[in-house]
Design a protein around this motif. Structure first.
Motif, PDB file in Angstrom:
ATOM      1  N   THR A 653      -5.594   8.865  -1.448  1.00 19.64           N
ATOM      2  CA  THR A 653      -4.718   7.926  -2.139  1.00 19.64           C
ATOM      3  C   THR A 653      -3.842   7.151  -1.167  1.00 19.64           C
ATOM      4  O   THR A 653      -3.226   6.161  -1.547  1.00 19.64           O
ATOM      5  CB  THR A 653      -3.825   8.664  -3.148  1.00 19.64           C
ATOM      6  OG1 THR A 653      -3.089   9.677  -2.461  1.00 19.64           O
ATOM      7  CG2 THR A 653      -4.676   9.309  -4.246  1.00 19.64           C
ATOM      8  N   ASP A 654      -3.755   7.618   0.071  1.00 18.16           N
ATOM      9  CA  ASP A 654      -2.971   6.934   1.100  1.00 18.16           C
ATOM     10  C   ASP A 654      -3.752   7.011   2.407  1.00 18.16           C
ATOM     11  O   ASP A 654      -3.786   8.054   3.064  1.00 18.16           O
ATOM     12  CB  ASP A 654      -1.594   7.578   1.256  1.00 18.16           C
ATOM     13  CG  ASP A 654      -0.658   6.753   2.139  1.00 18.16           C
ATOM     14  OD1 ASP A 654      -1.161   6.011   3.012  1.00 18.16           O
ATOM     15  OD2 ASP A 654       0.564   6.841   1.953  1.00 18.16           O
ATOM     16  N   GLU A 669       3.687   5.901   9.003  1.00 16.99           N
ATOM     17  CA  GLU A 669       4.626   5.905   7.881  1.00 16.99           C
ATOM     18  C   GLU A 669       5.035   4.482   7.527  1.00 16.99           C
ATOM     19  O   GLU A 669       5.122   4.115   6.348  1.00 16.99           O
ATOM     20  CB  GLU A 669       5.856   6.751   8.234  1.00 16.99           C
ATOM     21  CG  GLU A 669       6.954   6.732   7.188  1.00 16.99           C
ATOM     22  CD  GLU A 669       6.499   7.202   5.825  1.00 16.99           C
ATOM     23  OE1 GLU A 669       6.981   6.639   4.812  1.00 16.99           O
ATOM     24  OE2 GLU A 669       5.661   8.129   5.755  1.00 16.99           O
ATOM     25  N   SER A 672       2.109   2.887   5.780  1.00 13.81           N
ATOM     26  CA  SER A 672       1.991   3.401   4.419  1.00 13.81           C
ATOM     27  C   SER A 672       2.993   2.726   3.491  1.00 13.81           C
ATOM     28  O   SER A 672       2.655   2.324   2.377  1.00 13.81           O
ATOM     29  CB  SER A 672       2.201   4.921   4.413  1.00 13.81           C
ATOM     30  OG  SER A 672       2.211   5.430   3.095  1.00 13.81           O
ATOM     31  N   ALA A 673       4.238   2.588   3.966  1.00 15.29           N
ATOM     32  CA  ALA A 673       5.269   1.950   3.147  1.00 15.29           C
ATOM     33  C   ALA A 673       4.923   0.497   2.858  1.00 15.29           C
ATOM     34  O   ALA A 673       5.130   0.008   1.739  1.00 15.29           O
ATOM     35  CB  ALA A 673       6.622   2.048   3.851  1.00 15.29           C
ATOM     36  N   VAL A 676       0.353   0.578   1.482  1.00 14.21           N
ATOM     37  CA  VAL A 676      -0.064   1.401   0.356  1.00 14.21           C
ATOM     38  C   VAL A 676       0.984   1.382  -0.754  1.00 14.21           C
ATOM     39  O   VAL A 676       0.724   0.949  -1.870  1.00 14.21           O
ATOM     40  CB  VAL A 676      -0.363   2.846   0.796  1.00 14.21           C
ATOM     41  CG1 VAL A 676      -0.827   3.683  -0.387  1.00 14.21           C
ATOM     42  CG2 VAL A 676      -1.428   2.845   1.892  1.00 14.21           C
ATOM     43  N   ARG A 677       2.189   1.837  -0.415  1.00 10.88           N
ATOM     44  CA  ARG A 677       3.232   1.825  -1.440  1.00 10.88           C
ATOM     45  C   ARG A 677       3.656   0.401  -1.775  1.00 10.88           C
ATOM     46  O   ARG A 677       4.110   0.126  -2.893  1.00 10.88           O
ATOM     47  CB  ARG A 677       4.427   2.658  -0.977  1.00 10.88           C
ATOM     48  CG  ARG A 677       4.064   4.127  -0.752  1.00 10.88           C
ATOM     49  CD  ARG A 677       5.279   5.018  -0.632  1.00 10.88           C
ATOM     50  NE  ARG A 677       6.034   4.844   0.593  1.00 10.88           N
ATOM     51  CZ  ARG A 677       5.735   5.450   1.750  1.00 10.88           C
ATOM     52  NH1 ARG A 677       4.683   6.259   1.819  1.00 10.88           N
ATOM     53  NH2 ARG A 677       6.476   5.267   2.830  1.00 10.88           N
ATOM     54  N   GLY A 678       3.469  -0.511  -0.818  1.00 11.15           N
ATOM     55  CA  GLY A 678       3.751  -1.918  -1.087  1.00 11.15           C
ATOM     56  C   GLY A 678       2.608  -2.628  -1.777  1.00 11.15           C
ATOM     57  O   GLY A 678       2.726  -3.784  -2.176  1.00 11.15           O
ATOM     58  N   GLY A 679       1.454  -1.945  -1.856  1.00 12.71           N
ATOM     59  CA  GLY A 679       0.337  -2.460  -2.632  1.00 12.71           C
ATOM     60  C   GLY A 679      -0.522  -3.490  -1.957  1.00 12.71           C
ATOM     61  O   GLY A 679      -1.294  -4.184  -2.607  1.00 12.71           O
TER      62      GLY A 679
END
Length: 688
Positions: A653-654, A669, A672-673, A676-679
């Motif tokens: 998922t990441d 990290e 990822s921010a 991934v978490r930012g899409g």
């Protein structure tokens, strides 16, 4: 095959070759900037000029097809004058900042100017400044240095499949840029740093931190996924400064993923460097003898069947040999290397290998993806699939969750019901598989690491047989692993013995008290909550999830800190080499287990690396020879049963945080921010 005469030497080249390739075949070195053998020809730097008889002016050899009877000259005064002129024009706007440029010492422009360039310039105009571009946290730009070779544009468009970089304006106003200012959304974007022939694109996390001549270079292999990319580890003192790809046509060609390249800062963070023993509810530093003594005291009188071993995803084969030997001497059948619970059958080797091989993808004409997202699970294999698609005559279909890939994919459905319908011939794609000459299927851990994984594996085996995917000269059945240690563990038989428990059974036994002692050998991807009642020994190199549940910690070595063997997803044994020494009191993992066995009175008589590797070859003869893929005999595997209804979901998922090393990396990290978490990552792709 056309024959040419190059500088008086006759050479024969394959049809379709260029004059540049013919010159290389004749042993002539032709300077280039824009040409790269893995990218489409641009012909815009004009550095590769040669003289061809009966042609009125020098020709760009990279864009000129080789023809029968050509007479080519590469070393005449006119050619030297032409190359000197090209370099003089290229250097009009190039800044004189070699002393601070990170490419200094390995810069193509610097090297070629030394050998072919002028010793002065006739231009007195001011140099053209170009603003630097933002490309994300991994690539820094110095666009005033750019010579517009367009290698980076072609790489993103052709290889990465993410059309986000291009040229704007014309003539002297031309600039390389993104269409809208944003980070480059590709998992293999860092390769443009190697492609750039000048210092325009650089390693952003490593910028201004080292000089190339300061670094010790060690050839090794990557273990952050199961592809086994060949890499070069560049270190200075006790620190890994950067990781670069090595050429291996059968595995990674000359590409590596961004996780492989940029997570090396995680090798020095959150490290375990001293043994630790839990006292009064807290882990405290201890001597090696104290840590071993605590394990010996706890194992005193414990039945071997109450001891279990869980082997993690980054563990090398040598360590797994010692795990198996120690487990046998302790009398425990509870050993498992399948952290994620994947229902892989170790009895049939073809049932857990990428049998087509990575290079063999280029021979396939149809591919079916089941429960896998190769763009995140194995970016280099995804790039090979895109390469095959660009050659034409290649169709890809998918059963599983929808993820943006870099080639067209026909979505058939999401779960096992679609797989059953395909087997029954109720889906039109079944006819495509039937007509295919070399069909292949890639099943991922998202389809196998679930309660009905064994039944899914049996169904895919049946599918391979039903659609003629396996012949004497072709095996189209492939399992795509995500763990570097998985194939080696299965080859060495690190699965439960008779009456033994798998990972789920070990965790359940620890929770109920039936398992009293659990060895976590680099195992960081399991749920450690059920281990509360058990005595946990964690051996690994990072203070990750497994270490948090430990009663005793034994600090091990990361993959850059030991001479070790790993088996990639296609069954190829490769060697990693020691680049730096482990920090503090950490030791190589097999040596820790060898010493522990002696303290426990269960001595494993393997004292040298050569002896361990000899024992490894006895356990698994296919691991006797490095860099060879042994064809596995076909058979039946899996366990027929009822398939579930839940859709197949990729286990990743990441992309950036899949293992202890990348989770310890500040660079990963940040990625990822942002991605991934930012899409942003994986949201784009091109089929051009």
């Amino acid at each position: 095959m056309p024959k040419l005469t190059i500088d008086g030497q006759e050479v024969e080249v394959p049809p379709g070759s260029t004059v540049l390739q013919a010159c290389e075949a004749a042993g002539r070195e032709i300077p280039v900037f824009c040409y790269h053998p893995r990218l489409n020809i641009a012909g815009n730097c004009r550095m590769c000029l040669v003289e061809v008889e009966k042609m009125p002016k020098p020709q760009a050899s990279c864009a000129l097809p080789a023809a029968e009877g050509m007479v080519v000259k590469t070393n005449t005064p006119a050619i030297h004058k032409a190359r000197r002129g090209v370099l003089e024009l290229l250097l009009i706007n190039h800044p004189l900042d070699c002393p601070i440029c990170d490419q200094g010492g390995e810069c193509d422009l610097q090297d070629l100017t030394l050998f072919y360039g002028p010793d002065h310039s006739r231009f007195a105009e001011n140099k053209r400044p170009v603003p630097d571009k933002y490309l994300g946290p991994l690539i820094s730009t110095h666009m005033t240095r750019c010579i517009h070779c367009t290698r980076c544009i072609r790489f993103f468009t052709e290889v990465a499949g993410v059309e986000e970089l291009g040229a704007v304006n014309r003539g002297e106003h031309m600039e390389i840029t993104t269409w809208v200012e944003k980070a480059l959304g590709s998992e293999i974007s860092g390769n443009v740093i190697d492609l750039c022939p000048v210092g325009a694109l650089n390693n952003k996390p490593g910028e201004y931190r080292f000089r190339t001549w300061e670094l010790k270079k060690t050839e090794s292999v990557d273990v952050l996924d199961a592809v086994g990319c060949n890499i070069r580890v560049d270190s200075r003192g006790s620190e890994v400064m950067r990781i670069l790809p090595r050429l291996n046509e059968d595995v990674n060609e000359e590409w590596i993923s961004d996780k492989t390249r940029f997570s090396c800062d995680g090798l020095k963070r959150r490290r375990l460097d001293v043994p630790m023993v839990k006292r009064d509810g807290r882990l405290q530093p201890a001597e090696w003898r104290d840590a071993f003594g605590a394990i010996r005291d706890r194992l005193q009188g414990v039945d071997g069947r109450k001891v279990a071993f869980v082997v993690g995803d980054l563990v090398d084969c040598e360590t797994m040999v010692l795990v198996k030997e120690l487990a046998a001497r302790l009398g425990t059948p509870h050993v498992d290397c399948r952290q994620d619970g994947a229902a892989l059958d170790a009895s049939t080797r073809a049932g857990y290998l990428f049998n087509t091989t990575i290079a063999g993808i280029e021979q396939a004409d149809v591919c079916l993806l089941i429960g896998t997202n190769p763009r995140w699970e194995a970016p280099i294999i995804n790039a090979r699939l895109r390469k095959r698609w660009r050659q034409g005559g290649f169709k890809v279909a998918r059963i599983g969750a929808v993820h943006p890939l870099t080639y067209p994919v026909e979505d058939l459905g999401a779960g096992p019901d679609t797989l059953q319908a395909l087997l029954a011939g109720d889906i039109a794609f079944a006819e495509t598989l039937r007509r295919a000459k070399n069909p292949m299927v890639i099943v991922g851990q998202g389809a196998l690491a679930r309660p009905d994984g064994a039944a899914v594996l049996a169904a895919v085996c049946e599918l391979a047989d039903a659609f003629g995917m396996v012949r004497d000269d072709w095996n189209g059945f492939n399992v795509l692993h995500t763990a570097a240690a998985r194939v080696g563990g299965l080859d060495l038989g690190l699965v439960p013995g008779e009456g033994g428990r798998d990972v789920a059974g070990i965790l359940a036994g620890a929770e109920s008290g039936e398992i009293e002692v659990v060895f976590l050998i680099g195992a960081d991807e399991i749920d450690t909550k059920p281990l509360g009642k058990a005595f946990v020994i964690y051996q690994g190199h990072h203070g990750d999830r497994g270490a948090h549940a430990a009663d005793v910690i034994l600090p091990g070595a990361a993959y850059t800190e030991k001479n070790a063997s790993y088996v990639n997803t296609e069954g190829r044994l490769q060697r990693a080499s020691l680049a730096i020494f482990p920090p503090g009191e950490a030791k190589e993992d097999w040596k820790i287990l060898r010493a522990l066995s002696e303290v426990l009175g269960r001595t494993v008589p393997l004292d040298t690396l050569a002896q361990v590797r000899a024992r490894m070859a006895e356990m698994a003869p296919v691991l006797a020879t490095p860099d060879v893929v042994t064809k596995a005999a076909w058979g039946t595997f899996g366990r027929p049963g009822e398939l579930g209804k839940a859709p197949f979901v990729s286990p990743i998922t990441d992309f950036y945080l899949t293992n202890p090393i990348s989770r310890a990396s500040a660079v990963m990290e940040e990625c990822s921010a942002l991605f991934v978490r930012g899409g942003q990552l994986g949201a784009t792709g091109t089929h051009g």
